[in-house]
Design an enzyme around this catalytic site. Structure first.
Site, PDB file in Angstrom:
ATOM      1  N   GLY A   1       5.070  -1.109   2.646  1.00  0.00           N
ATOM      2  CA  GLY A   1       4.208   0.053   2.491  1.00  0.00           C
ATOM      3  C   GLY A   1       4.974   1.358   2.447  1.00  0.00           C
TER       4      GLY A   1
ATOM      5  N   HIS B   1       0.802  -1.216   0.000  1.00  0.00           N
ATOM      6  CA  HIS B   1       0.000   0.000   0.000  1.00  0.00           C
ATOM      7  C   HIS B   1       0.838   1.271   0.000  1.00  0.00           C
ATOM      8  CE1 HIS B   1       0.832   0.691   4.307  1.00  0.00           C
ATOM      9  NE2 HIS B   1       0.763  -0.626   4.406  1.00  0.00           N
ATOM     10  N   ASP B   2       0.363   2.251  -0.734  1.00  0.00           N
ATOM     11  CA  ASP B   2       0.941   3.600  -0.770  1.00  0.00           C
ATOM     12  C   ASP B   2       2.334   3.655  -1.386  1.00  0.00           C
ATOM     13  OD1 ASP B   2      -1.239   5.061   0.817  1.00  0.00           O
ATOM     14  OD2 ASP B   2      -0.647   3.504   2.241  1.00  0.00           O
TER      15      ASP B   2
END
Length: 262
Positions: free
Chosen positions: A143, A125-126
């Protein structure tokens, strides 16, 4: 909305509301949910899962068992509406996972253009992956990781959350990266250490001899002079006036939060 020239295998499931562009092909047993957008000319092979608010650009190739836009693995995630954005002409090989972002950061995971994501690479994520990168087999981007243009993260390597791999840097196989890797640098090991400039990659991408000399001089100031980074910063700023690529070193030293590998 499915463009009339798209070819959807009858064994695929494409939910109503998904936007499928011209000349897209979707193989059997692939599942695409309603909020997905896929650009013209993209090939989605069999057994692929594309979920959530995921936007995929043009002329990508997505191989079997890849999963794009799945929920992230962050314990703080509570089902918020977050996204994945993939650019153009990427090759996403078998079993690659690209997870959507979190509201605690950018709320999106971004893949640029012309990247090769090899078998079982994990993009958490991100993350922000630039253009023309090579992410090797079983490589892991934790992440909030940033990977610059033309960088390479080779097989079985892991990048710690919130780290940056600079443009044109190269991470050798089976490495563990726990701090930022400056642009242009060749790194390997557990934990990864610098081993000079990524000269092969720089030459392949058209860097001039004068630029290589300037980068090598800057590298020596950072890693071999014995000076502190605070002492090195003004020297690098002077070098950048004569050799523009040295600005990459200056910039990462200013924005690093985890520190650079030493």
């Amino acid at each position: 909305m499915i463009h009339e020239t798209a070819k959807i295998h009858p064994a695929a499931v494409v939910e109503e509301g998904a936007k499928i562009g011209a000349n897209v092909t979707v193989g059997p047993f692939t599942y695409i949910t309603q909020d997905v957008e896929i650009g013209d000319g993209t090939e989605v092979m069999s057994h692929v899962v594309i979920k959530g608010k995921t936007v995929i650009g043009k002329d990508n190739r997505i191989f079997p068992f890849a999963i794009v836009g799945e929920e992230n693995q962050d314990k703080k995630y509570g089902g918020e509406e977050t996204t994945v954005v993939v650019g153009d002409r990427n090759v996403i090989r078998e079993s690659v996972q690209i997870h959507r972002g979190t509201t605690q950061d950018k709320a999106t995971t971004v893949i640029g253009d012309d990247n090769l994501l090899c078998v079982n690479a994990h993009i958490a994520h991100d993350c922000v992956v630039g253009n023309h990168t090579h992410i090797g087999n079983n490589a892991i981007l934790g992440g909030h990781v940033t990977v610059g243009d033309y960088a390479g993260v080779m097989a079985l390597s892991a990048i710690h959350p919130f780290c940056e791999v600079g443009a044109y840097a190269y991470i050798g196989g089976c490495s563990a990266v726990v701090q930022d890797v400056p642009p242009y640098v060749l790194a390997q090991g557990n934990h990864a250490k610098p081993f000079g400039l990524n000269l092969v990659g720089l030459k392949r991408n058209g860097f001039e001899k004068s630029e290589l000399r300037g980068l090598n001089k800057a590298y020596k100031e950072i890693y071999r002079s014995g000076k502190t980074l605070e002492e090195v910063k003004p020297l690098l700023a002077e070098m950048a006036e004569e050799c523009a690529p040295v600005k990459g070193f200056c910039e990462i030293l200013e924005r690093t939060e985890r520190g650079i590998i030493r």
